[in-house]
Each structure stands twice: as C-alpha cells, then as structure tokens.
Design an enzyme around this catalytic site. Structure first.
Site, PDB file in Angstrom:
ATOM      1  N   SER A 127       0.875  -1.220   0.122  1.00 14.82           N
ATOM      2  CA  SER A 127      -0.025  -0.091  -0.208  1.00 14.82           C
ATOM      3  C   SER A 127       0.710   1.334  -0.058  1.00 14.82           C
ATOM      4  O   SER A 127       0.381   2.128  -0.408  1.00 14.82           O
ATOM      5  CB  SER A 127      -1.128   0.039   1.149  1.00 14.82           C
ATOM      6  OG  SER A 127      -0.227   0.086   2.337  1.00 14.82           O
ATOM      7  N   HIS A 141      -0.746   6.061   5.903  1.00 18.97           N
ATOM      8  CA  HIS A 141      -0.632   5.965   4.535  1.00 18.97           C
ATOM      9  C   HIS A 141      -0.137   7.290   3.381  1.00 18.97           C
ATOM     10  O   HIS A 141      -0.664   8.139   4.054  1.00 18.97           O
ATOM     11  CB  HIS A 141      -1.788   5.250   4.008  1.00 18.97           C
ATOM     12  CG  HIS A 141      -1.743   3.829   4.468  1.00 18.97           C
ATOM     13  ND1 HIS A 141      -2.138   3.362   5.580  1.00 18.97           N
ATOM     14  CD2 HIS A 141      -1.459   2.741   3.432  1.00 18.97           C
ATOM     15  CE1 HIS A 141      -1.998   1.986   5.583  1.00 18.97           C
ATOM     16  NE2 HIS A 141      -1.739   1.692   4.403  1.00 18.97           N
TER      17      HIS A 141
END
Length: 274
Positions: free
Chosen positions: A36, A249
């Site tokens: 990710s 993230h």
C-alpha cells in the site's frame, strides 16, 4: 503497511467480489511491485478498474513515474501485500505480482516489507494503545525480512534480466515530536516509531546494494512533510486522517514526492540508457 480497508467503509466481502477478475500480464516496459505504500492514496483517487482489495490509486507514485518517463506501466502494487505475494496469489483476481515480468521489462520499482515486519501490529496495536515500551522482538521481526527480500530481488532479476530495479524506502513519518493529529501519541513514541522505519530502510538498502538494485532514500527529503506537518503538504495521513482515511498511508503529496525522488534517481544514474 497493511491497508485499513475498513476505513474505506467498504466490506471485505464486497471488495473481494468486485476485485475477482484476473489481471493479465502485459509485458510492459515498466512493472511496479509492492504494497500500500506504493499502491494507494486511500479514499482519494481510487482506481475502480483495479481489484478493489488493492485500494490502488490513479495517482500513486508508479503511475506518476510512468508518466514522467514515458513508459507503459503494469501496476501490480496491492495494499496489504507481503513479500510472498510477489510469487503467490494474494486473493481472488490478484495474481502473483512477479507474473508481470519478462525480458521486455526495462524498469521495475519495488516497495514492500512493512507488512512482513508487522509494522501495523506494533504501531497501532502497541504504540498507540499504551506506548511502545520495550521492543518485544520488533527489531528481530524487521531484520528477519532480509532473506526473503534478497530472494525476491534475485527472482526479479531472473525474470526480468534486462530491467533496472529501483527500491524505494519509507519516508519520514514522524520526528522526535508528536502532535494533536496523532491523538495523544507521546514524543518518545513518535521518535521510537520513526527509528523502526529507519531500521527497515537499513535492511532494504543493504539488500538492494547487494543484489544490484538502485536504492532511493526518501527520509531526508520528506523530513518536513511527515504526519505532523501542515495538512496541505504532509506526505502521510496521521491517526486523525482527513485526506486518505488511512492513517500512516501516503497522501497525494506523498506519492508525488516519492515519484520525484525515484525519477531523479533513475535520471542521475542514467539507468534506462544502459
């Protein structure tokens, strides 16, 4: 890191169902591999043509690198990927990432290993719940990815013998100061978490150098853009995520920043002219 799929407010079963189509190998000039950290910008710019469990972005670093370099891209990055998923199916419709490689591949980028080192478990399951405390084997878990990471680099070289391999590390998430956006994380724990990302970088950088890959250090360039930076410039969403809905993230700015560093490394090494 392991994508927090629940933050996307989509059930796991729906993601698997929607992503249950196989991705054909394209023999592209550029193949992007990873988890990710390379795949996603969370709820922002979600690529609905990709397997949804991958939470792949239309504006991630691989796509930006491909645009800058004028290369056809086969983006195989997928959220929650671990090193074994380079050679094993990750889920329905998510083929082994290395299946995309071949003799026509000129460039491979790789960003993977945080899930193998259980970074999410230690950071969210320990540091944010009561303090990092002692390592509880964290260093050993990070160091233990080295053999499988080395084997993966060798496998990439075998499958794509004409490709330049570029490995990018983990940028600056935190410095020695926390902030309100980190929801009570102590300064000492902020510094501790960052030290573990830098230990992970050291493992990956060492293996990249030993196996003929170009390593891109992203720590220094991102030091002013961590999770406690102004929301307009930060490279990662903090615990109180308001850009991607995925704490720890990359934001759009983060993916752009990493893409710039990757392109600069390729161009400075004159890598694609080999």
């Amino acid at each position: 890191m392991r994508a927090l799929v629940a933050a996307l407010t989509v059930s796991v079963s729906a993601l698997l169902s929607a992503g249950a189509h196989a991705e054909p190998a394209s023999g592209a000039a550029y193949v992007a591999l990873g988890d990710s950290g390379a795949a996603t910008t969370g709820a922002a710019n979600l690529d609905l043509t990709a397997p949804l469990q991958c939470a792949r972005s239309t504006a991630n670093a691989p796509k930006l690198v491909a645009q800058r370099l004028g290369l056809t891209l086969d983006d195989r990055t997928c959220s929650s990927a671990r090193i074994p998923h380079l050679t094993q199916q990750q889920g329905p419709g998510v083929a082994p990432q290395l299946d995309a490689l071949g003799p026509e591949t000129r460039l491979v980028t790789l960003h993977i290993g945080a899930n193998d080192a259980d970074m999410t478990q230690y950071i969210l399951g320990r540091c944010h719940l009561g303090g990092c405390g002692t390592d509880h084997g964290w260093d050993e878990k990070i160091d233990a990815i080295a053999p499988s990471y080395a084997a993966a680099l060798d496998d990439i070289t075998r499958r794509a013998p004409n490709a330049v391999i570029v490995v990018d590390g983990w940028p600056t998430y935190l410095t020695d100061h926390s902030c309100p956006a980190m929801a009570g994380l102590r300064d000492a724990d902020a510094a501790h978490i960052q030290s573990k990302f830098e230990r992970l970088n050291a493992v990956v950088a060492r293996e990249a150098a030993a196996h003929g890959a170009i390593y891109v250090d992203t720590v220094a360039a991102s030091r002013e853009f961590g999770m406690c930076a102004d929301p307009s410039v930060r490279w990662f969403d903090p615990i109180l995520a308001d850009r991607t809905l995925l704490p720890y993230h990359p934001t759009l700015a983060g993916q752009r920043g990493v893409a710039d560093l990757i392109v600069a490394a390729i161009e400075s090494n004159n890598a694609l002219a080999r």
